[in-house]
Design a protein around this motif. Structure first.
Motif, mmCIF file in Angstrom:
data_model
loop_
_atom_site.group_PDB
_atom_site.id
_atom_site.type_symbol
_atom_site.label_atom_id
_atom_site.label_comp_id
_atom_site.label_asym_id
_atom_site.label_seq_id
_atom_site.Cartn_x
_atom_site.Cartn_y
_atom_site.Cartn_z
ATOM 1 N N MET A 297 30.736 -77.546 -9.198
ATOM 2 C CA MET A 297 31.894 -77.242 -9.425
ATOM 3 C C MET A 297 31.909 -76.449 -10.594
ATOM 4 O O MET A 297 31.338 -76.478 -11.770
ATOM 5 C CB MET A 297 32.715 -78.221 -9.303
ATOM 6 N N ALA A 298 32.855 -75.493 -10.623
ATOM 7 C CA ALA A 298 33.154 -74.602 -11.866
ATOM 8 C C ALA A 298 34.614 -74.345 -12.089
ATOM 9 O O ALA A 298 35.275 -73.818 -11.268
ATOM 10 C CB ALA A 298 32.304 -73.505 -11.834
ATOM 11 N N LEU A 299 35.053 -74.364 -13.178
ATOM 12 C CA LEU A 299 36.327 -74.107 -13.696
ATOM 13 C C LEU A 299 36.273 -73.247 -14.573
ATOM 14 O O LEU A 299 35.758 -73.312 -15.822
ATOM 15 C CB LEU A 299 37.202 -75.234 -14.258
ATOM 16 N N MET A 300 36.875 -71.941 -14.381
ATOM 17 C CA MET A 300 36.651 -70.746 -15.165
ATOM 18 C C MET A 300 38.147 -70.325 -15.968
ATOM 19 O O MET A 300 39.385 -70.346 -15.396
ATOM 20 C CB MET A 300 36.306 -69.431 -14.703
ATOM 21 N N VAL A 301 38.305 -70.225 -17.259
ATOM 22 C CA VAL A 301 39.510 -69.822 -18.058
ATOM 23 C C VAL A 301 39.223 -68.649 -18.762
ATOM 24 O O VAL A 301 38.424 -68.598 -19.503
ATOM 25 C CB VAL A 301 40.038 -70.995 -18.726
ATOM 26 N N LYS A 302 40.065 -67.806 -18.734
ATOM 27 C CA LYS A 302 40.010 -66.639 -19.565
ATOM 28 C C LYS A 302 40.026 -66.793 -21.130
ATOM 29 O O LYS A 302 40.876 -67.945 -21.423
ATOM 30 C CB LYS A 302 41.384 -65.707 -19.280
ATOM 31 N N GLY B 170 43.290 -79.307 -12.717
ATOM 32 C CA GLY B 170 42.347 -79.995 -12.403
ATOM 33 C C GLY B 170 41.659 -79.469 -11.134
ATOM 34 O O GLY B 170 42.240 -78.830 -10.246
ATOM 35 N N LEU B 171 40.280 -79.764 -11.168
ATOM 36 C CA LEU B 171 39.538 -79.220 -10.135
ATOM 37 C C LEU B 171 38.685 -80.191 -9.618
ATOM 38 O O LEU B 171 38.105 -80.851 -10.136
ATOM 39 C CB LEU B 171 38.471 -78.023 -10.286
ATOM 40 N N VAL C 186 51.777 -80.310 -13.659
ATOM 41 C CA VAL C 186 50.014 -80.594 -13.185
ATOM 42 C C VAL C 186 49.854 -79.578 -12.052
ATOM 43 O O VAL C 186 50.667 -79.802 -11.016
ATOM 44 C CB VAL C 186 49.847 -81.975 -13.017
ATOM 45 N N ILE C 187 48.348 -79.100 -12.022
ATOM 46 C CA ILE C 187 48.219 -78.257 -10.815
ATOM 47 C C ILE C 187 46.684 -78.774 -10.580
ATOM 48 O O ILE C 187 46.095 -79.088 -11.219
ATOM 49 C CB ILE C 187 48.150 -76.721 -11.234
ATOM 50 N N ILE C 188 46.809 -79.004 -8.954
ATOM 51 C CA ILE C 188 45.376 -79.351 -8.851
ATOM 52 C C ILE C 188 44.689 -78.657 -7.667
ATOM 53 O O ILE C 188 45.510 -78.077 -6.817
ATOM 54 C CB ILE C 188 45.045 -81.019 -8.228
ATOM 55 N N LEU C 189 43.512 -78.158 -7.718
ATOM 56 C CA LEU C 189 42.818 -77.191 -7.007
ATOM 57 C C LEU C 189 41.653 -77.918 -6.395
ATOM 58 O O LEU C 189 41.270 -78.775 -6.915
ATOM 59 C CB LEU C 189 42.239 -76.011 -8.138
ATOM 60 N N GLY C 190 41.110 -77.290 -5.235
ATOM 61 C CA GLY C 190 39.925 -78.091 -4.790
ATOM 62 C C GLY C 190 39.975 -77.975 -3.228
ATOM 63 O O GLY C 190 40.766 -77.665 -2.689
#
Length: 201
Positions: free
Chosen positions: A65-70, A98-99, A132-136
């Motif tokens: 998994m990878a969480l990328m932020v500018k 969250g991812l 809160v935002i969850i991705l996945g």
């Protein structure tokens, strides 16, 4: 702030197809699962802080998994038991993103306690921050199950389109998580994704 999520089914594959380089140009926060790699040394990733976590399960059992932020966004990364989290301050608002990856029910890496862990993490973040935002990829088929208890103030979000009418156990657990944490599934509700499709094997 523009957010994007994708199950890449192999980071190298999508990179070779020039999909990710194009995505990187247009989004501020990017969540990727099933990367099968922690190699983010391409020049087009230079404008991002890339977080993959230290847990070996993130790469083995969960396939990466990878969480990328500018880098231009003010943010702070943290890793929990099953997810990657980033706290972002943008335009005087603070968001916890969250991812997660939930294996298919027939996977040897699946176990029913995984959703309990995810729910515990999300609940903790919701207690501290309402944004809160969850991705996945939850491998969840939710059909047309209702994912809320009451939406009196948000009538425009009552209807959720979904061409896939089937429901599985992961889908039921995801809907229960939404109700418990007072959250909504955005797929099938907003923008160009008002008629979401299921992509499966």
């Amino acid at each position: 702030m523009k957010i994007f999520f994708l199950n890449v089914r192999g980071l190298k594959n999508k990179t070779n197809l020039n999909i990710l380089p194009e995505v990187v140009k247009n989004f501020d926060v990017i969540g990727l699962v099933e990367t099968l790699s922690n190699n983010f040394d391409k020049p087009y990733y230079d404008s991002f802080d890339v977080y993959t976590g230290k847990d070996e399960n993130k790469l083995k059992g969960f396939h990466g998994m990878a969480l990328m932020v500018k880098k231009t966004l003010q943010h702070k990364f943290s890793e929990a038991g099953s997810g990657l989290w980033v706290e972002i301050t943008n335009a005087s608002l603070c968001y916890d993103i969250g991812l997660f990856y939930m294996p298919c029910e027939n996977s040897k890496f699946w176990h029913r306690e995984l959703f309990d862990l995810i729910e515990e993490e999300v609940t903790q973040h919701r207690y501290a921050n309402e944004n809160v935002i969850i991705l996945g990829d939850f491998n969840a088929r939710t059909g047309l199950l209702s994912d809320f208890v009451s939406l009196d103030e948000d009538l425009q979000f009552q209807n959720r389109a979904n061409t896939d009418k089937k429901v599985n156990n992961n889908g039921r657990r995801l809907v229960d998580l939404c109700k418990t944490c007072d959250m909504l599934i955005i797929n099938g509700r907003a923008g160009s994704d008002k008629c979401t499709r299921w992509f499966g094997q």
